[in-house]
Design an enzyme around this catalytic site. Sequence first.
Site, PDB file in Angstrom:
ATOM      1  N   ASN A  17      -7.273  28.796  14.427  1.00  0.00           N
ATOM      2  CA  ASN A  17      -6.503  27.612  14.014  1.00  0.00           C
ATOM      3  C   ASN A  17      -5.830  27.058  15.263  1.00  0.00           C
ATOM      4  O   ASN A  17      -4.831  27.600  15.723  1.00  0.00           O
ATOM      5  CB  ASN A  17      -5.473  28.033  12.957  1.00  0.00           C
ATOM      6  CG  ASN A  17      -4.549  26.896  12.575  1.00  0.00           C
ATOM      7  OD1 ASN A  17      -4.771  25.748  12.945  1.00  0.00           O
ATOM      8  ND2 ASN A  17      -3.491  27.213  11.830  1.00  0.00           N
ATOM      9  N   LYS A  19      -4.265  24.363  15.640  1.00  0.00           N
ATOM     10  CA  LYS A  19      -3.062  23.570  15.335  1.00  0.00           C
ATOM     11  C   LYS A  19      -3.085  22.267  16.144  1.00  0.00           C
ATOM     12  O   LYS A  19      -4.141  21.686  16.333  1.00  0.00           O
ATOM     13  CB  LYS A  19      -1.798  24.409  15.583  1.00  0.00           C
ATOM     14  CG  LYS A  19      -1.866  25.737  14.821  1.00  0.00           C
ATOM     15  CD  LYS A  19      -0.566  26.483  14.787  1.00  0.00           C
ATOM     16  CE  LYS A  19      -0.763  27.793  14.011  1.00  0.00           C
ATOM     17  NZ  LYS A  19       0.460  28.561  13.876  1.00  0.00           N
ATOM     18  N   HIS A 107      -1.653  25.826   4.613  1.00  0.00           N
ATOM     19  CA  HIS A 107      -1.022  26.568   5.712  1.00  0.00           C
ATOM     20  C   HIS A 107       0.498  26.464   5.576  1.00  0.00           C
ATOM     21  O   HIS A 107       1.023  25.435   5.152  1.00  0.00           O
ATOM     22  CB  HIS A 107      -1.482  25.999   7.062  1.00  0.00           C
ATOM     23  CG  HIS A 107      -1.072  26.872   8.203  1.00  0.00           C
ATOM     24  ND1 HIS A 107       0.196  26.815   8.741  1.00  0.00           N
ATOM     25  CD2 HIS A 107      -1.731  27.849   8.883  1.00  0.00           C
ATOM     26  CE1 HIS A 107       0.282  27.721   9.710  1.00  0.00           C
ATOM     27  NE2 HIS A 107      -0.868  28.351   9.810  1.00  0.00           N
ATOM     28  N   GLU A 109       2.731  25.950   7.670  1.00  0.00           N
ATOM     29  CA  GLU A 109       3.340  24.828   8.396  1.00  0.00           C
ATOM     30  C   GLU A 109       3.237  23.542   7.596  1.00  0.00           C
ATOM     31  O   GLU A 109       4.002  22.595   7.830  1.00  0.00           O
ATOM     32  CB  GLU A 109       2.693  24.705   9.789  1.00  0.00           C
ATOM     33  CG  GLU A 109       3.202  25.820  10.709  1.00  0.00           C
ATOM     34  CD  GLU A 109       2.251  26.239  11.810  1.00  0.00           C
ATOM     35  OE1 GLU A 109       1.321  25.476  12.127  1.00  0.00           O
ATOM     36  OE2 GLU A 109       2.443  27.343  12.355  1.00  0.00           O
ATOM     37  N   GLU A 179      -0.682  35.120   5.261  1.00  0.00           N
ATOM     38  CA  GLU A 179       0.042  34.844   6.505  1.00  0.00           C
ATOM     39  C   GLU A 179       1.550  34.893   6.230  1.00  0.00           C
ATOM     40  O   GLU A 179       2.130  33.896   5.775  1.00  0.00           O
ATOM     41  CB  GLU A 179      -0.315  33.455   7.035  1.00  0.00           C
ATOM     42  CG  GLU A 179      -1.779  33.304   7.406  1.00  0.00           C
ATOM     43  CD  GLU A 179      -1.961  32.248   8.481  1.00  0.00           C
ATOM     44  OE1 GLU A 179      -2.523  32.577   9.527  1.00  0.00           O
ATOM     45  OE2 GLU A 179      -1.521  31.103   8.286  1.00  0.00           O
ATOM     46  N   GLY A 185       3.332  32.806  14.889  1.00  0.00           N
ATOM     47  CA  GLY A 185       3.827  32.259  16.153  1.00  0.00           C
ATOM     48  C   GLY A 185       5.047  32.971  16.696  1.00  0.00           C
ATOM     49  O   GLY A 185       5.702  32.481  17.612  1.00  0.00           O
ATOM     50  N   SER A 225       0.386  36.179  14.377  1.00  0.00           N
ATOM     51  CA  SER A 225       0.498  36.906  15.647  1.00  0.00           C
ATOM     52  C   SER A 225      -0.619  37.923  15.870  1.00  0.00           C
ATOM     53  O   SER A 225      -0.411  38.956  16.520  1.00  0.00           O
ATOM     54  CB  SER A 225       1.871  37.569  15.775  1.00  0.00           C
ATOM     55  OG  SER A 225       2.885  36.574  15.837  1.00  0.00           O
TER      56      SER A 225
HETATM   57  P1  PGA Z   1      -0.357  32.687  15.233  1.00  0.00           P
HETATM   58  O1  PGA Z   1      -0.686  31.621  14.064  1.00  0.00           O
HETATM   59  O2  PGA Z   1      -1.587  33.545  15.399  1.00  0.00           O
HETATM   60  O3  PGA Z   1      -0.048  31.867  16.435  1.00  0.00           O
HETATM   61  O4  PGA Z   1       0.806  33.499  14.748  1.00  0.00           O
HETATM   62  C1  PGA Z   1      -1.440  31.980  12.951  1.00  0.00           C
HETATM   63  C2  PGA Z   1      -1.570  30.807  12.010  1.00  0.00           C
HETATM   64  O5  PGA Z   1      -0.607  30.047  11.862  1.00  0.00           O
HETATM   65  O6  PGA Z   1      -2.629  30.608  11.377  1.00  0.00           O
END
Ligand code: PGA
Length: 266
Positions: A17, A19, A107, A109, A179, A185, A225
């Site tokens: 992803n 982003k 997601h 976010e 997640e 993140g 992460s």
């Molecule tokens: P990250 O993000 O691996 O940077 O923690 C995962 C995601 O949001 O899909």
Amino acid sequence: MSAPAPVARRPRIVAGNWKMHRTSPEGAALARELASLNAADPASATAPVVVLCPAAPVLESVSRALAGSGMALGAQNLHSEPQGAFTGEVAGAMLRAVGCTWVIVGHSERRHGMGETDAQVAAKLRAAQRDGLTPIVCVGETLAEREKGETEAVLVRQVTVAYHGLAMAAARATAIAYEPVWAIGTGKVATPEQARDAHKVVRVTLDRVLGAGAGQATAILYGGSVNAGNAASLFAEADVDGALVGGASLEAASFWKIVSAASAAG
Ligand code: PGA
């Protein structure tokens, strides 16, 4: 008496992803690097499905860079309507036409940053399937919810609303990404045990909503992460079928180590 036929493993899936990172030329360069790493790997029966999910304006150049590589293209979001007066939104048919076969739905976010509701996520799941895309449906609790002991209730609610009323065959043609929001993140990865427990809740909920067997049939990825150092221990959990990777998917070498860990996990 002959031994029972071995049950096929659920597909392993490693999705990147990106982003809101990487422009069109940068994305194409990253995709080309990954395609050559893929081509250099010996063919393996346990190689995971690899899906790259760039931002919408980057899809076309990445699609071209991935042609013939065997890796798949995914989008990060879609609108639930097939077309219409929805300024700034993207329809599933547009994603499909540019070469996407996957799309991330719900997601965190988008749920927490853009106010996307459980009902909207359910509509997007159905829209993705209508438009020929495999949805990766994201679920997960916030830190506050975990600390209040609400993790299970949140997962049950998110999965139930997303999957309620779906036919078993349609449900099987999806993937789920667990997640935990506190792990995204932050560098604070869930332990393999936390991932295992959450994935079990998701499987039991799928059985309850759709009927026995739905949980075992659905691929569930862990996200939050994931990196080259922790992927193998997550993939060692039988209930973890792959990963949705953010930060570590932005560099070819680190992402490919995660893909290789999925292959090695068998
Ligand atoms: P990250 O993000 O691996 O940077 O923690 C995962 C995601 O949001 O899909």
